[in-house]
Write a protein that holds these residues in place. Structure first.
Motif, PDB file in Angstrom:
ATOM      1  N   PHE A 103       8.064   9.189  -1.968  1.00 30.08           N
ATOM      2  CA  PHE A 103       6.838   8.540  -2.450  1.00 30.08           C
ATOM      3  C   PHE A 103       5.578   9.343  -2.107  1.00 30.08           C
ATOM      4  CE2 PHE A 103       9.390   4.641  -0.945  1.00 30.08           C
ATOM      5  CZ  PHE A 103      10.235   4.716  -2.030  1.00 30.08           C
ATOM      6  N   LEU A 105       2.966   8.592  -0.321  1.00 27.13           N
ATOM      7  CA  LEU A 105       1.721   7.824  -0.344  1.00 27.13           C
ATOM      8  C   LEU A 105       1.054   7.902   1.032  1.00 27.13           C
ATOM      9  CD1 LEU A 105       3.002   4.644  -2.221  1.00 27.13           C
ATOM     10  CD2 LEU A 105       1.937   6.686  -3.197  1.00 27.13           C
ATOM     11  N   PRO A 107      -0.485   6.113   3.995  1.00 29.07           N
ATOM     12  CA  PRO A 107      -0.364   4.731   4.475  1.00 29.07           C
ATOM     13  C   PRO A 107      -1.686   4.040   4.760  1.00 29.07           C
ATOM     14  CG  PRO A 107       0.323   6.292   6.176  1.00 29.07           C
ATOM     15  CD  PRO A 107       0.164   7.071   4.914  1.00 29.07           C
ATOM     16  N   VAL A 111      -3.488   0.796  -2.461  1.00 31.41           N
ATOM     17  CA  VAL A 111      -2.799   1.217  -3.674  1.00 31.41           C
ATOM     18  C   VAL A 111      -3.781   1.902  -4.624  1.00 31.41           C
ATOM     19  CG1 VAL A 111      -1.742   0.326  -5.788  1.00 31.41           C
ATOM     20  CG2 VAL A 111      -0.922  -0.454  -3.554  1.00 31.41           C
ATOM     21  N   ASN A 114      -4.784   5.345  -3.348  1.00 33.99           N
ATOM     22  CA  ASN A 114      -3.696   6.316  -3.511  1.00 33.99           C
ATOM     23  C   ASN A 114      -3.616   6.798  -4.948  1.00 33.99           C
ATOM     24  OD1 ASN A 114      -1.668   7.053  -1.247  1.00 33.99           O
ATOM     25  ND2 ASN A 114      -2.122   4.897  -0.829  1.00 33.99           N
ATOM     26  N   PRO A 148       0.593   0.678   1.245  1.00 36.64           N
ATOM     27  CA  PRO A 148       1.988   0.979   0.905  1.00 36.64           C
ATOM     28  C   PRO A 148       3.011   0.213   1.732  1.00 36.64           C
ATOM     29  CG  PRO A 148       0.701   2.987   0.858  1.00 36.64           C
ATOM     30  CD  PRO A 148      -0.218   1.910   1.370  1.00 36.64           C
ATOM     31  N   LEU A 151       4.452  -3.032   0.424  1.00 38.27           N
ATOM     32  CA  LEU A 151       5.176  -2.997  -0.841  1.00 38.27           C
ATOM     33  C   LEU A 151       6.643  -2.651  -0.617  1.00 38.27           C
ATOM     34  CD1 LEU A 151       2.634  -0.900  -2.962  1.00 38.27           C
ATOM     35  CD2 LEU A 151       2.727  -3.387  -2.720  1.00 38.27           C
ATOM     36  N   GLN A 155       8.199  -0.713  -5.589  1.00 38.48           N
ATOM     37  CA  GLN A 155       6.765  -0.830  -5.855  1.00 38.48           C
ATOM     38  C   GLN A 155       6.017   0.418  -5.401  1.00 38.48           C
ATOM     39  OE1 GLN A 155       6.208  -4.508  -3.719  1.00 38.48           O
ATOM     40  NE2 GLN A 155       6.121  -5.718  -5.616  1.00 38.48           N
ATOM     41  N   GLN A 156       6.422   0.989  -4.262  1.00 39.78           N
ATOM     42  CA  GLN A 156       5.780   2.219  -3.805  1.00 39.78           C
ATOM     43  C   GLN A 156       6.012   3.362  -4.799  1.00 39.78           C
ATOM     44  OE1 GLN A 156       5.913   3.269   0.476  1.00 39.78           O
ATOM     45  NE2 GLN A 156       7.060   1.372   0.761  1.00 39.78           N
ATOM     46  N   GLN A 157       7.210   3.419  -5.378  1.00 39.33           N
ATOM     47  CA  GLN A 157       7.451   4.464  -6.364  1.00 39.33           C
ATOM     48  C   GLN A 157       6.658   4.217  -7.636  1.00 39.33           C
ATOM     49  OE1 GLN A 157       7.917   7.422  -6.291  1.00 39.33           O
ATOM     50  NE2 GLN A 157      10.121   7.836  -6.277  1.00 39.33           N
ATOM     51  N   VAL A 159       3.652   3.004  -7.598  1.00 38.64           N
ATOM     52  CA  VAL A 159       2.342   3.548  -7.233  1.00 38.64           C
ATOM     53  C   VAL A 159       2.345   5.066  -7.409  1.00 38.64           C
ATOM     54  CG1 VAL A 159       0.639   3.828  -5.391  1.00 38.64           C
ATOM     55  CG2 VAL A 159       1.874   1.668  -5.617  1.00 38.64           C
TER      56      VAL A 159
END
Length: 263
Positions: A103, A105, A107, A111, A114, A148, A151, A155-157, A159
């Motif tokens: 991912f 992202l 932290p 969202v 990011n 993140p 989620l 859901q993180q993917q 994003v």
């Protein structure tokens, strides 16, 4: 010289005679052995192969994250192998989106932040409407203010895909984008990537070990020992799994050098 298709269009990505060697201990290891392959605009391609076959190196060279020892990489009408590092960084930001297994992202950011990060890195101020629009496309319109850690993996993917889409890239590269997800989440992510291709006209290339994931692509390219050994369109998961089972035998067969790989 640029390669064109019968309709006059240019490929989204073309690798020509790409060779990449790494030194491990005292011995050089050939990761890519004079690979030539074209990815057509508006298509979804999966790259498969056993561990150490060169598939991640292929992706990294195609995306300008790694430089080949020889050969050329062209995205659209831009030869990227000769670009200086600053030029290459700017080109990637403007033309390429990335989706990784982990991912990647930040932290501490929401969202929304990011997703807007690639635009900020490029010196632009991401508008709220634009971020909301891309979040809606991945089904996260109501999650813009969350972090993140709040989620699920799927859901993180999502994003990460929104972050890849925010710059409206020509090509999206994914390195095992469903590798850490459950079956349902993986399918949702693959459907989003297909949507980016077939509805928005993006070109998507992913590395995957999963025949089911590869079967959702338009085309599957197989690597073994740094060479392309087969190239299939519209194959089922069972057919792809069967190819993977016999991949070692192909790489030693006469077929391995015919037309699909070292041309």
């Amino acid at each position: 010289m640029n390669t064109t298709f019968s309709d006059g269009s240019l490929p989204a990505v073309r690798l020509s005679g790409v060779r990449r060697t790494f030194v491990t201990g005292r011995r050089p290891v050939v990761a890519l052995d004079s690979v030539t392959v074209t990815f057509r605009t508006g298509t979804f391609t999966a790259v498969m192969g056993p561990s150490g076959s060169g598939k991640s190196t292929l992706l990294q060279c195609a995306a300008g994250l790694d430089r080949p020892d020889s050969g050329s990489v062209v995205l659209g009408n831009q030869e990227i192998t000769g670009l200086r590092e600053k030029q290459l960084t700017r080109f990637r930001r403007e033309n390429i989106g990335f989706v990784f297994q982990a991912f990647n992202l930040l932290p501490a950011l929401t969202v929304a932040d990011n997703v807007g990060l690639p635009l900020r890195l490029a010196g632009a101020k991401p508008g709220r409407d634009r971020i909301d629009q891309v979040l809606a496309r991945v089904g996260l319109a109501d999650r813009r203010g969350q972090r993140p850690a709040e989620l699920s993996g799927g859901q993180q993917q999502r994003v990460a895909i929104a972050r890849a889409l925010i710059t409206e890239p020509t090509v999206i590269f994914g390195d095992e984008p469903t590798g850490s997800l459950d079956t349902r989440s993986a399918r949702e992510i693959l459907l989003l990537l297909r949507e980016a291709v077939h509805e928005a006209g993006r070109t998507t290339v992913i590395v995957t070990h999963d025949p089911v994931a590869a079967s959702m692509a338009d085309r599957t390219v197989f690597l073994a020992d740094g060479r392309i050994v087969d190239d299939m369109k519209g194959a089922s998961a069972d057919t792809i799994a069967e190819r993977m089972t016999h991949l070692g035998a192909w790489s030693a067969s006469p077929r391995a050098g015919e037309g699909v790989g070292r041309c």
